[in-house]
Design an enzyme around this catalytic site. Sequence first.
Site, PDB file in Angstrom:
ATOM      1  N   LYS A  14     -16.355 -25.475 -10.452  1.00 38.26           N
ATOM      2  CA  LYS A  14     -17.463 -24.523 -10.599  1.00 38.26           C
ATOM      3  C   LYS A  14     -18.532 -24.756  -9.527  1.00 38.26           C
ATOM      4  O   LYS A  14     -18.935 -23.835  -8.829  1.00 38.26           O
ATOM      5  CB  LYS A  14     -18.113 -24.654 -12.000  1.00 38.26           C
ATOM      6  CG  LYS A  14     -17.168 -24.350 -13.141  1.00 38.26           C
ATOM      7  CD  LYS A  14     -17.881 -24.384 -14.487  1.00 38.26           C
ATOM      8  CE  LYS A  14     -18.379 -25.764 -14.907  1.00 38.26           C
ATOM      9  NZ  LYS A  14     -17.324 -26.742 -15.180  1.00 38.26           N
ATOM     10  N   ARG A  89     -22.706 -21.802 -22.365  1.00 41.13           N
ATOM     11  CA  ARG A  89     -21.507 -22.546 -22.802  1.00 41.13           C
ATOM     12  C   ARG A  89     -21.191 -22.376 -24.259  1.00 41.13           C
ATOM     13  O   ARG A  89     -20.133 -22.826 -24.718  1.00 41.13           O
ATOM     14  CB  ARG A  89     -21.693 -24.048 -22.568  1.00 41.13           C
ATOM     15  CG  ARG A  89     -21.495 -24.435 -21.142  1.00 41.13           C
ATOM     16  CD  ARG A  89     -21.599 -25.924 -20.993  1.00 41.13           C
ATOM     17  NE  ARG A  89     -22.033 -26.185 -19.649  1.00 41.13           N
ATOM     18  CZ  ARG A  89     -21.394 -26.979 -18.802  1.00 41.13           C
ATOM     19  NH1 ARG A  89     -20.347 -27.642 -19.173  1.00 41.13           N
ATOM     20  NH2 ARG A  89     -21.843 -27.121 -17.578  1.00 41.13           N
ATOM     21  N   ARG A 123     -14.158 -38.229  -8.585  1.00 36.30           N
ATOM     22  CA  ARG A 123     -15.277 -37.487  -7.983  1.00 36.30           C
ATOM     23  C   ARG A 123     -16.376 -38.442  -7.518  1.00 36.30           C
ATOM     24  O   ARG A 123     -16.722 -39.397  -8.194  1.00 36.30           O
ATOM     25  CB  ARG A 123     -15.884 -36.512  -8.989  1.00 36.30           C
ATOM     26  CG  ARG A 123     -17.205 -35.927  -8.478  1.00 36.30           C
ATOM     27  CD  ARG A 123     -17.659 -34.715  -9.210  1.00 36.30           C
ATOM     28  NE  ARG A 123     -17.862 -34.939 -10.621  1.00 36.30           N
ATOM     29  CZ  ARG A 123     -18.167 -33.958 -11.472  1.00 36.30           C
ATOM     30  NH1 ARG A 123     -18.264 -32.723 -11.033  1.00 36.30           N
ATOM     31  NH2 ARG A 123     -18.340 -34.228 -12.738  1.00 36.30           N
ATOM     32  N   ARG A 156     -20.736 -39.945 -11.191  1.00 33.14           N
ATOM     33  CA  ARG A 156     -21.649 -39.440 -12.211  1.00 33.14           C
ATOM     34  C   ARG A 156     -21.480 -40.256 -13.478  1.00 33.14           C
ATOM     35  O   ARG A 156     -20.379 -40.673 -13.810  1.00 33.14           O
ATOM     36  CB  ARG A 156     -21.320 -37.966 -12.497  1.00 33.14           C
ATOM     37  CG  ARG A 156     -22.347 -37.027 -11.921  1.00 33.14           C
ATOM     38  CD  ARG A 156     -21.924 -35.604 -11.964  1.00 33.14           C
ATOM     39  NE  ARG A 156     -21.654 -35.095 -13.306  1.00 33.14           N
ATOM     40  CZ  ARG A 156     -21.341 -33.836 -13.553  1.00 33.14           C
ATOM     41  NH1 ARG A 156     -21.272 -32.974 -12.555  1.00 33.14           N
ATOM     42  NH2 ARG A 156     -21.096 -33.434 -14.767  1.00 33.14           N
ATOM     43  N   ARG A 167     -16.184 -33.915 -23.367  1.00 36.80           N
ATOM     44  CA  ARG A 167     -16.694 -32.683 -22.750  1.00 36.80           C
ATOM     45  C   ARG A 167     -15.639 -31.584 -22.790  1.00 36.80           C
ATOM     46  O   ARG A 167     -15.945 -30.418 -23.070  1.00 36.80           O
ATOM     47  CB  ARG A 167     -17.108 -32.969 -21.289  1.00 36.80           C
ATOM     48  CG  ARG A 167     -18.383 -33.804 -21.174  1.00 36.80           C
ATOM     49  CD  ARG A 167     -18.461 -34.587 -19.862  1.00 36.80           C
ATOM     50  NE  ARG A 167     -18.440 -33.764 -18.680  1.00 36.80           N
ATOM     51  CZ  ARG A 167     -18.158 -34.213 -17.451  1.00 36.80           C
ATOM     52  NH1 ARG A 167     -17.888 -35.499 -17.259  1.00 36.80           N
ATOM     53  NH2 ARG A 167     -18.154 -33.393 -16.432  1.00 36.80           N
TER      54      ARG A 167
HETATM   55  P1  AP5 Z   1     -16.698 -29.697  -9.226  1.00 33.43           P
HETATM   56  O1  AP5 Z   1     -16.937 -28.526  -8.334  1.00 33.43           O
HETATM   57  O2  AP5 Z   1     -17.702 -30.776  -9.261  1.00 33.43           O
HETATM   58  O3  AP5 Z   1     -16.313 -29.176 -10.686  1.00 33.43           O
HETATM   59  P2  AP5 Z   1     -17.204 -28.579 -11.849  1.00 33.43           P
HETATM   60  O4  AP5 Z   1     -16.407 -27.511 -12.508  1.00 33.43           O
HETATM   61  O5  AP5 Z   1     -18.563 -28.224 -11.352  1.00 33.43           O
HETATM   62  O6  AP5 Z   1     -17.235 -29.847 -12.827  1.00 33.43           O
HETATM   63  P3  AP5 Z   1     -18.422 -30.497 -13.614  1.00 33.43           P
HETATM   64  O7  AP5 Z   1     -17.950 -31.840 -14.060  1.00 33.43           O
HETATM   65  O8  AP5 Z   1     -19.697 -30.440 -12.831  1.00 33.43           O
HETATM   66  O9  AP5 Z   1     -18.524 -29.544 -14.833  1.00 33.43           O
HETATM   67  P4  AP5 Z   1     -19.154 -29.859 -16.193  1.00 33.43           P
HETATM   68  O10 AP5 Z   1     -19.198 -28.532 -16.806  1.00 33.43           O
HETATM   69  O11 AP5 Z   1     -18.470 -30.913 -16.934  1.00 33.43           O
HETATM   70  O12 AP5 Z   1     -20.558 -30.553 -15.815  1.00 33.43           O
HETATM   71  P5  AP5 Z   1     -22.021 -29.981 -15.556  1.00 33.43           P
HETATM   72  O13 AP5 Z   1     -22.646 -30.777 -14.492  1.00 33.43           O
HETATM   73  O14 AP5 Z   1     -22.006 -28.523 -15.452  1.00 33.43           O
HETATM   74  O15 AP5 Z   1     -15.287 -30.333  -8.835  1.00 33.43           O
HETATM   75  C1  AP5 Z   1     -14.853 -31.503  -9.477  1.00 33.43           C
HETATM   76  C2  AP5 Z   1     -14.240 -32.489  -8.470  1.00 33.43           C
HETATM   77  O16 AP5 Z   1     -13.026 -31.937  -7.964  1.00 33.43           O
HETATM   78  C3  AP5 Z   1     -15.122 -32.752  -7.245  1.00 33.43           C
HETATM   79  O17 AP5 Z   1     -14.915 -34.067  -6.867  1.00 33.43           O
HETATM   80  C4  AP5 Z   1     -14.593 -31.764  -6.187  1.00 33.43           C
HETATM   81  O18 AP5 Z   1     -14.761 -32.285  -4.888  1.00 33.43           O
HETATM   82  C5  AP5 Z   1     -13.109 -31.681  -6.564  1.00 33.43           C
HETATM   83  N1  AP5 Z   1     -12.540 -30.343  -6.381  1.00 33.43           N
HETATM   84  C6  AP5 Z   1     -13.143 -29.144  -6.559  1.00 33.43           C
HETATM   85  N2  AP5 Z   1     -12.280 -28.131  -6.344  1.00 33.43           N
HETATM   86  C7  AP5 Z   1     -11.077 -28.746  -6.040  1.00 33.43           C
HETATM   87  C8  AP5 Z   1      -9.771 -28.230  -5.710  1.00 33.43           C
HETATM   88  N3  AP5 Z   1      -9.537 -26.913  -5.662  1.00 33.43           N
HETATM   89  N4  AP5 Z   1      -8.791 -29.117  -5.474  1.00 33.43           N
HETATM   90  C9  AP5 Z   1      -9.026 -30.462  -5.531  1.00 33.43           C
HETATM   91  N5  AP5 Z   1     -10.238 -31.017  -5.816  1.00 33.43           N
HETATM   92  C10 AP5 Z   1     -11.249 -30.149  -6.065  1.00 33.43           C
HETATM   93  O19 AP5 Z   1     -22.727 -30.371 -16.968  1.00 33.43           O
HETATM   94  C11 AP5 Z   1     -22.960 -31.728 -17.253  1.00 33.43           C
HETATM   95  C12 AP5 Z   1     -23.551 -31.879 -18.624  1.00 33.43           C
HETATM   96  O20 AP5 Z   1     -24.820 -31.199 -18.689  1.00 33.43           O
HETATM   97  C13 AP5 Z   1     -22.750 -31.299 -19.802  1.00 33.43           C
HETATM   98  O21 AP5 Z   1     -21.734 -32.160 -20.230  1.00 33.43           O
HETATM   99  C14 AP5 Z   1     -23.873 -31.136 -20.838  1.00 33.43           C
HETATM  100  O22 AP5 Z   1     -24.230 -32.379 -21.408  1.00 33.43           O
HETATM  101  C15 AP5 Z   1     -25.022 -30.636 -19.985  1.00 33.43           C
HETATM  102  N6  AP5 Z   1     -24.999 -29.180 -19.868  1.00 33.43           N
HETATM  103  C16 AP5 Z   1     -24.622 -28.431 -18.801  1.00 33.43           C
HETATM  104  N7  AP5 Z   1     -24.693 -27.127 -19.072  1.00 33.43           N
HETATM  105  C17 AP5 Z   1     -25.132 -27.033 -20.361  1.00 33.43           C
HETATM  106  C18 AP5 Z   1     -25.399 -25.938 -21.230  1.00 33.43           C
HETATM  107  N8  AP5 Z   1     -25.208 -24.665 -20.853  1.00 33.43           N
HETATM  108  N9  AP5 Z   1     -25.832 -26.215 -22.487  1.00 33.43           N
HETATM  109  C19 AP5 Z   1     -26.021 -27.473 -22.895  1.00 33.43           C
HETATM  110  N10 AP5 Z   1     -25.772 -28.555 -22.138  1.00 33.43           N
HETATM  111  C20 AP5 Z   1     -25.341 -28.341 -20.869  1.00 33.43           C
HETATM  112 MG    MG Z   2     -20.489 -29.052 -11.573  1.00 37.39          MG
END
Ligand code: AP5
Ligand code: MG
Length: 210
Positions: A14, A89, A123, A156, A167
């Site tokens: 994402k 979400r 990551r 992270r 998650r």
């Molecule tokens: P990356 O682009 O970092 O993936 P991502 O989908 O953004 O993964 P996240 O872990 O950030 O998603 P998440 O939803 O768990 O966490 P968030 O920070 O939003 O890619 C992942 C890895 O793969 C990277 O190393 C990248 O280089 C690699 N990669 C990417 N594309 C690739 C490909 N095609 N091939 C190979 N490798 C690739 O949320 C964190 C926390 O915040 C949540 O757990 C929650 O506690 C809180 N939170 C966030 N949003 C909310 C909400 N709406 N409500 C309540 N709490 C929330």
């Molecule tokens: Mg992310």
Amino acid sequence: MYKILIMGPQGSGKGTQAEILAKELRVPAISMGALLREEIASGSERGLLAKSFIDSGRLVPDNLALDIVSERLIKPDAVNGWILDGFPRVLSQAELFLKIFKPTHAILLEISDDQSVGRLSGRLQCENCRAGFQMSHVPPKVAGQCDRCSGNLARRSDDVPEIIRQRLGIYHKETELVVRLFEKMGILRQVDGSRSVEEVAMEIMRLFVA
Ligand code: AP5
Ligand code: MG
């Protein structure tokens, strides 16, 4: 005007794809997770509250997430559109959000749970400029050092196997219901997120240049 939501399981790309698409469409990429991590880094009371939820792999309370994302979406750089990753979400967030904001597209990046765990376990993120890397797929040129700014690369705090599974559990139980809502609204576009970063980016771009 583009108001695009990027959805998908943990590690589906994402954040990676939001940044690429944002440059193409010249709108800001806004990540709910990144906004929360900035709030934590600022040492604010909201950040302190968010940290306990994030580190244990739970969602932060709806009102906290909604307040923070709304404050960001009304900033001047977002008046002509935005790409938002990680919000909403849960259905309760979607209902509140849709009262105020009208997304034009929701892009769903699809990958398996095994791929999620694999990608997140390797990551790394730059502590300075926040650039993302992946040990096997997107490795830095110099180990532990950011290609862009030479900053220090770190993991992270929530990228630990048992927290990643927690998650993912919330994603399947709660966020998939939000995906179905956007499908019913007719704004959902599904993309195979399992291919390379470049291939996924090309497929997403094709949705906007048809
Ligand atoms: P990356 O682009 O970092 O993936 P991502 O989908 O953004 O993964 P996240 O872990 O950030 O998603 P998440 O939803 O768990 O966490 P968030 O920070 O939003 O890619 C992942 C890895 O793969 C990277 O190393 C990248 O280089 C690699 N990669 C990417 N594309 C690739 C490909 N095609 N091939 C190979 N490798 C690739 O949320 C964190 C926390 O915040 C949540 O757990 C929650 O506690 C809180 N939170 C966030 N949003 C909310 C909400 N709406 N409500 C309540 N709490 C929330
Ligand atoms: Mg992310």
